[in-house]
Design a protein around this motif. Structure first.
Motif, mmCIF file in Angstrom:
data_model
loop_
_atom_site.group_PDB
_atom_site.id
_atom_site.type_symbol
_atom_site.label_atom_id
_atom_site.label_comp_id
_atom_site.label_asym_id
_atom_site.label_seq_id
_atom_site.Cartn_x
_atom_site.Cartn_y
_atom_site.Cartn_z
ATOM 1 N N ALA A 1 -9.419 1.408 -0.897
ATOM 2 C CA ALA A 1 -10.260 2.416 -1.084
ATOM 3 C C ALA A 1 -9.866 3.494 0.240
ATOM 4 N N PHE A 2 -9.729 2.767 1.363
ATOM 5 C CA PHE A 2 -9.332 3.714 2.649
ATOM 6 C C PHE A 2 -7.912 4.171 2.629
ATOM 7 N N ASN A 3 -6.910 3.254 2.821
ATOM 8 C CA ASN A 3 -5.498 3.583 2.864
ATOM 9 C C ASN A 3 -4.793 4.620 2.027
ATOM 10 N N PRO A 4 -5.000 4.542 0.734
ATOM 11 C CA PRO A 4 -4.419 5.692 0.042
ATOM 12 C C PRO A 4 -4.967 6.947 0.385
ATOM 13 N N LYS A 5 -6.256 7.175 0.720
ATOM 14 C CA LYS A 5 -6.926 8.346 1.101
ATOM 15 C C LYS A 5 -6.301 8.845 2.561
ATOM 16 N N LYS A 6 -5.952 7.954 3.288
ATOM 17 C CA LYS A 6 -5.724 8.261 4.647
ATOM 18 C C LYS A 6 -4.211 8.450 4.766
ATOM 19 N N GLY A 7 -3.449 7.803 3.749
ATOM 20 C CA GLY A 7 -2.081 8.135 3.727
ATOM 21 C C GLY A 7 -1.065 6.901 4.584
ATOM 22 N N THR B 1 -1.021 -2.376 -5.721
ATOM 23 C CA THR B 1 0.212 -1.501 -5.614
ATOM 24 C C THR B 1 0.173 -0.187 -6.462
ATOM 25 N N SER B 2 -0.652 -0.267 -7.426
ATOM 26 C CA SER B 2 -0.730 1.035 -8.333
ATOM 27 C C SER B 2 -1.268 2.074 -7.649
ATOM 28 N N LEU B 3 -2.163 2.022 -6.547
ATOM 29 C CA LEU B 3 -2.738 2.852 -5.790
ATOM 30 C C LEU B 3 -1.685 3.572 -5.059
ATOM 31 N N TYR B 4 -0.686 3.043 -4.711
ATOM 32 C CA TYR B 4 0.036 3.583 -3.442
ATOM 33 C C TYR B 4 1.291 4.017 -4.229
ATOM 34 N N THR B 5 1.491 5.803 -4.194
ATOM 35 C CA THR B 5 2.638 6.273 -4.851
ATOM 36 C C THR B 5 3.448 6.859 -3.950
ATOM 37 N N ASP B 6 4.541 7.107 -4.221
ATOM 38 C CA ASP B 6 5.689 7.887 -3.917
ATOM 39 C C ASP B 6 6.045 7.071 -2.579
ATOM 40 N N TYR B 7 5.881 7.987 -1.324
ATOM 41 C CA TYR B 7 6.286 7.216 0.279
ATOM 42 C C TYR B 7 5.289 5.919 0.255
ATOM 43 N N LEU B 8 4.318 6.058 0.037
ATOM 44 C CA LEU B 8 3.104 4.852 0.426
ATOM 45 C C LEU B 8 3.650 3.631 -0.466
ATOM 46 N N ALA B 9 4.163 3.879 -1.710
ATOM 47 C CA ALA B 9 4.671 2.710 -2.627
ATOM 48 C C ALA B 9 5.813 2.240 -1.830
ATOM 49 N N ASP B 10 6.922 3.203 -1.338
ATOM 50 C CA ASP B 10 8.237 2.644 -0.879
ATOM 51 C C ASP B 10 7.839 1.885 0.567
ATOM 52 N N ALA B 11 6.753 2.340 1.183
ATOM 53 C CA ALA B 11 6.363 1.697 2.441
ATOM 54 C C ALA B 11 5.872 0.524 2.460
ATOM 55 N N LEU B 12 5.128 0.172 1.385
ATOM 56 C CA LEU B 12 4.416 -0.965 1.081
ATOM 57 C C LEU B 12 5.403 -2.040 0.658
ATOM 58 N N LYS B 13 6.311 -1.459 -0.322
ATOM 59 C CA LYS B 13 7.726 -2.618 -0.615
ATOM 60 C C LYS B 13 8.495 -2.814 0.877
ATOM 61 N N ASP B 14 8.733 -1.963 1.590
ATOM 62 C CA ASP B 14 9.341 -2.199 3.020
ATOM 63 C C ASP B 14 8.575 -3.158 3.738
ATOM 64 N N TRP B 15 7.332 -2.822 3.809
ATOM 65 C CA TRP B 15 6.234 -3.798 4.771
ATOM 66 C C TRP B 15 6.612 -5.221 4.049
ATOM 67 N N GLY B 16 6.926 -5.498 2.999
ATOM 68 C CA GLY B 16 7.020 -6.855 2.344
ATOM 69 C C GLY B 16 8.248 -7.593 2.706
ATOM 70 N N SER B 17 9.258 -6.695 2.870
ATOM 71 C CA SER B 17 10.727 -7.162 2.752
ATOM 72 C C SER B 17 11.577 -6.884 3.839
ATOM 73 N N ASN B 18 11.423 -5.944 4.657
ATOM 74 C CA ASN B 18 12.295 -5.541 5.693
ATOM 75 C C ASN B 18 11.731 -6.137 6.952
ATOM 76 N N LYS B 19 12.714 -6.053 7.805
ATOM 77 C CA LYS B 19 12.563 -6.480 9.554
ATOM 78 C C LYS B 19 11.703 -5.079 9.999
ATOM 79 N N LEU B 20 10.749 -5.347 10.638
ATOM 80 C CA LEU B 20 9.908 -4.150 11.016
ATOM 81 C C LEU B 20 9.962 -4.044 12.387
ATOM 82 N N ALA B 21 9.772 -2.908 13.022
ATOM 83 C CA ALA B 21 9.820 -2.389 14.420
ATOM 84 C C ALA B 21 8.528 -1.492 14.699
#
Length: 116
Positions: free
Chosen positions: A34-40, A50-70
């Protein structure tokens, strides 16, 4: 790059039960969805809808699970305030003089002097 919003329970909170209830909601899947999609932003939870997170947020959510993060330097995730100020100063000077060697030396000194 990431940073994390944090909700805490201060020692001696005047409405401890209400604060604990809020923390339970904020930490829940439903609360984060409820909070995160509205906050961005994206949730730290791995069971987000994952259906609640579109465009940039969907891509960021995918990256969060698979990329090395800084973690974010500017938001205090990876460096303390004194180190961040030294980095910003070095980069600011570099924008003016474009002296790569001076930038490298200043960043190395900032890291060495940081105490971290």
């Amino acid at each position: 790059m990431w940073l994390s919003d944090s909700f805490t329970l201060p020692k001696g909170a005047p409405n401890r039960d209400g604060a604990v209830a809020w923390l339970k909601v904020a930490a829940s899947k439903e609360g984060q969805d409820a909070f995160n999609p509205k906050k961005g932003s994206i949730p730290a939870r791995k069971d987000a809808d994952t259906s609640l997170y579109t465009d940039y947020l969907a891509d960021a959510l995918k990256d969060w699970g698979s990329n090395k993060l800084a973690g974010s330097i500017q938001h205090g995730v990876n460096v303390n305030d004194a180190w961040r100020v030294s980095i910003n100063e070095a980069v600011g000077l570099f924008h003016g003089d474009k002296d790569v060697a001076a930038l490298q030396a200043a960043l190395a000194e900032a890291a060495k002097s940081s105490g971290q």
